[in-house]
Write an enzyme that holds these catalytic residues in place. Sequence first.
Site: not given
Ligand code: GUN
Length: 296
Positions: A59, A103, A126
């Site tokens: 990211k 996350q 998200d």
């Molecule tokens: N953990 C696994 N996939 C994601 C996601 O798309 N966003 C976040 N914040 N955590 C994750």
Amino acid sequence: MQTPTKPYTLIDGRKISIEIKQEIAAKVAERKQAGKKIPHLAFILVGDDGASQTYIDNKVKACKDVGYHYTMMRFADTISEEKLSKHITAVNNDEDVDGFIVQLPLPAHISVERITDRIRPDKDVDGFTNRNFGSIISKVPLLMPATPFGVMELLRRYNIETEGKNCVVVGASRIAGAPLSMMLVQQGRATVTICHKYTQGLADYTRQADILFVAVGKPGLITGDMVKEGAIVIDIGTNRVEDRSKPSGFGLVGDVDFKNVAPKCSHITPVPGGVGPMTIASLLLNTLRATELRHP
Ligand code: GUN
């Protein structure tokens, strides 16, 4: 004699995500030219889970690729829920941050529900908050849940029509299956069946699917006999499996037994390189939208 199988189309999420990133980078350059605010995305990472670190690295790289500002905030896995909540409030109130993510997974002593709902909906890139989940059925959505938003965009860019189609979604999680199902109904005008871990006779449902979506987290869950001839299969699963041939010692596989399912499909997503890169592209799109809402 066996009839030869028609070759399937591989849905290339990596390629589409690169196109989206190029479109975003052009918009960032335009904003810069016009003296407007550059999007700023912040990441909150708790603990030292290896998979989460890899996702965050990807990211951060995406932010760099499109020219966003970013901030990385790390906390030990011993942090209390109260302390983490205070940090979230601070980021909510930080005028320079346009969007942020926490996350997942979080350590077991912290409630994902409570933490997620502390995030300001207009910074929730998200799309995890209840407000943004509900936004799916709104005429003016705020920020779409990122993974299903990426799936819908992938279908759109491959001209895959969902209207009136029989869509089966396996998995009803808050971040993938549940919001995706609602998007397919509301935006995609599809007939949708949601299957989950309590579904009996799963194959009876999956075999009915014109388009099959799988978001469970179980490698090999969907086998060749569970898919109808000519179906479109979208694999949202991301499972880390040991792979000694890789320098990292692990590889990624989806929930679909690709080798045996692909020959039956008209279209299929690979893992890696299918839905995964699209989730990151959606995160960037949501961050741009959050910035545009705050600083038109
Ligand atoms: N953990 C696994 N996939 C994601 C996601 O798309 N966003 C976040 N914040 N955590 C994750």
